[in-house]
Design a protein around this motif. Structure first.
Motif, short mmCIF file in Angstrom:
data_model
loop_
_atom_site.label_atom_id
_atom_site.label_comp_id
_atom_site.label_asym_id
_atom_site.label_seq_id
_atom_site.Cartn_x
_atom_site.Cartn_y
_atom_site.Cartn_z
N ASN A 49 0.90 -1.22 0.23
CA ASN A 49 -0.24 0.05 -0.03
C ASN A 49 0.83 1.29 -0.01
O ASN A 49 1.39 1.57 0.97
N LEU A 50 1.07 1.81 -1.09
CA LEU A 50 1.99 2.94 -1.32
C LEU A 50 1.66 4.01 -0.29
O LEU A 50 2.44 4.76 0.06
N MET A 51 0.33 4.31 -0.37
CA MET A 51 -0.08 5.49 0.47
C MET A 51 0.65 5.25 1.89
O MET A 51 1.02 6.22 2.54
N ALA A 52 0.21 4.23 2.53
CA ALA A 52 0.73 4.03 3.80
C ALA A 52 2.45 4.09 3.85
O ALA A 52 2.64 4.69 4.71
N ASN A 54 4.21 5.51 2.02
CA ASN A 54 4.69 7.07 1.95
C ASN A 54 4.56 7.77 3.24
O ASN A 54 5.53 8.36 3.69
N LEU A 55 3.66 7.28 4.01
CA LEU A 55 3.47 8.12 5.34
C LEU A 55 4.65 7.59 6.08
O LEU A 55 5.29 8.49 7.08
N ARG A 58 8.25 8.48 3.74
CA ARG A 58 8.30 9.70 3.24
C ARG A 58 8.55 9.83 1.74
O ARG A 58 9.24 10.80 1.50
N THR A 60 7.51 9.24 -2.26
CA THR A 60 6.43 8.90 -3.13
C THR A 60 6.69 8.45 -4.56
O THR A 60 5.85 7.89 -5.25
N ARG A 120 3.73 16.99 0.29
CA ARG A 120 4.29 15.81 0.07
C ARG A 120 3.84 15.03 -1.31
O ARG A 120 3.64 13.77 -1.12
N MET B 51 -1.42 14.17 2.09
CA MET B 51 -1.24 12.74 2.12
C MET B 51 -2.10 12.10 3.25
O MET B 51 -2.95 11.16 3.03
N LYS B 118 -3.87 -0.23 -6.74
CA LYS B 118 -3.81 -0.70 -5.63
C LYS B 118 -2.90 0.20 -4.68
O LYS B 118 -3.33 0.17 -3.36
N GLY B 119 -2.11 1.07 -5.07
CA GLY B 119 -1.28 1.93 -4.20
C GLY B 119 -2.17 3.26 -4.35
O GLY B 119 -1.50 3.90 -3.56
N ARG B 121 -2.64 5.79 -5.90
CA ARG B 121 -1.83 6.78 -6.23
C ARG B 121 -2.79 7.84 -7.36
O ARG B 121 -2.26 9.10 -7.16
#
Lengths: 340, 340
Positions: A49-52, A54-55, A58, A60, A120, B51, B118-119, B121
């Motif tokens: 899960n890229l969003m998670a 990323n958090l 940090r 992207t 970000r 984010m 999935k990510g 984005r």
């Protein structure tokens, strides 16, 4: 059933933190291990899960490109397609995506960059032009946000930048026209608050000065004037008693406008006016007449800028903070000796 | 000191949830309130952490564009710059950014789209081509992820799509050549697994059939062959005893290659071979000879696709799930009657 990082680690026979490092693109993991972990991720259908992520990390895995035009116009200028091609090529190779942002004034550009940096949204930004005392650059420096300028900031020579030697480029073009026998040489470009414009104007002026020629200020006119009413600009130029026989034009697109207006008013190129452009637009070799231009390596500008930005994002060592892409004169039919 | 959503709400005299709705671009807040809240955000220097917001609202204010080429090649084809210009224009107007992704095979495209979806984005994706039984489209439908196809999926006529009537376009071009007096008309394009190719081939075949002409299979040859060795393809074509006198060419870039090879082998266009291309490349009117082409409204394709995608993302009502952008024949010097 959801596949987790633990499942991947077990199956690949490595620790979960190794899997995590592979996902974040760490260079500390061997190529063999990276390959193996990626194969297992593929096999199990695991997608971080890229969003998670990323958090936590940090990052992207995205770089931003600020297009200094309104959205409608940006890709009309083939410079932008070509520079985007270079950036996209380098970014993709490194697994990064490219986010496009437009701004049609300094204020809009600043807002766009602020949103990207504060929000970000990207790991770093590429700028395509700079103004004298540029507020966008000032902001990015203050925020310590990674960026690369395609161009040059005279007040801050130490920022990361990729550029041509534009003073030398315009100097070379003007010398070439002098060697063809022209003495009255005009300059069309600007606005001079853009560094690339003032650099090219400076090269033009310097070459003339070396030949003991003081350019008549009426031979120098701005891009805005040409864009508003090219024919009026050309008429004013050609009605002068001492009109120029050659023009250094800071962009081929402007040269096309001037060619159209000269022809409309009954003047011939190169006979009445030699024209030498810049940026080697794909249309230049096939226009009537083919337009002399300077190949500034637009694809290379994009490629090198993205390379430099990725090094900066990854905190890698940077040997050259300012990269100069060489230029090359391409004389064509539009620039001949006076009276040809 | 950090400015919070509470500070903005107090100063603007609205509730924090109203501020939140303004940030997420809700259409349920009046224009006046939206203006006021934005002015206060500006004044206080408040920037939502996008984010964090994304994790809550699940929106990224970004749309993705999948370029079906490797990164190096994508922007060489001016179709992509022009379609990007249309998409960017519409997206920017709605406050969305554009993320570029490339994939040079069906497998790479699927991986790219999987990562985007999935990510989380992007909020939605625009596809630029479709194959028969396209796995990328199958995946997006299965995930119920918003997307718009520029093109057509014959097996799934109900997906959101923006397209030309490519069957009709090629039919019109072939009719035009028939009316000029050509009977032996060839077709260069493909691969036929791409829907746009097979649609154009179908229009070509249909127009000939209506005139009682069965095309010789040796007059039909693929784009891959031209890209590999255009001269060999042209030589094989011209050595036939019953060689064609006109060619329908599915893209102007292919037409340029064919023109080069015909000229190299001593054949003249349009005298020995009439050529009619597609997509109206900016070079087509200025090439030697100027190439007849079909303006397919590339900018409009991009603009409409982005508009449709944004409606889908925001769950707005969609009257037309399939938008057809009209085409227009632009006959130029390269297509004349046989033997001109």
């Amino acid at each position: 059933m959801n596949v987790t990082i633990i499942d991947v680690a077990k199956k690949a026979g490595v620790s979960p933190s190794t899997v995590s490092r592979v996902i974040s693109g760490s260079t500390r993991i061997s190529a063999a291990t990276t390959e193996k972990v990626k194969a297992v991720m593929e096999e199990l259908g695991y997608h971080p899960n890229l969003m998670a992520k990323n958090l936590v990390s940090r990052t992207t895995m995205t770089i931003g490109l600020l297009l200094p035009r309104n959205a409608d116009e940006a890709f009309l200028d083939l410079f932008f397609s070509e520079v985007t091609r270079g950036i996209l090529s380098q970014a993709t190779r490194a697994g990064y995506d490219l986010l496009l942002k437009t701004g049609k004034s300094e204020q809009e550009e600043l807002e766009a960059v602020t949103r990207l940096a504060k929000g970000r949204r990207v790991d770093g930004i590429i700028l395509l032009q700079s103004r004298r005392d540029d507020t966008v650059i000032r902001y990015l420096l203050q925020e310590k946000f990674p960026f690369v300028l395609i161009g040059r900031d005279p007040e801050r020579p130490d920022i990361l930048s990729v550029d041509n030697d534009n003073v030398q480029g315009a100097y070379d073009v003007t010398r070439h026209l002098l060697e063809l026998g022209h003495r009255r040489i005009g300059y069309a470009g600007g606005p001079l608050e853009l560094v690339v414009s003032s650099d090219r104007y400076e090269g033009y002026r310097r070459a003339l000065a070396e030949s003991g020629i003081e350019p008549d200020p009426r031979w120098v006119f701005g891009a805005d004037l040409i864009r508003q009413d090219s024919t009026a600009a050309v008429r004013a130029l050609m009605e002068q008693p001492e009109r120029p026989t050659a023009l250094v034009v800071m962009d081929d697109l402007l040269a096309f406008s001037l060619l159209g207006s000269l022809s409309e008013l009954g003047w011939s190129v190169p006979g009445d006016m030699a024209v030498f452009g810049f940026n080697d637009n794909p249309m230049s070799p096939v226009s009537t007449p083919p337009v002399s231009s300077v190949d500034i390596g637009v694809y290379q500008l994009g490629l090198q800028a993205a390379g430099l930005l990725l090094k900066s994002i990854k905190n890698e060592e940077i040997a050259e903070r300012r990269v100069i892409v060489p230029h090359r004169l391409l004389p064509r039919e539009s620039s001949q000796p006076p009276g040809s």
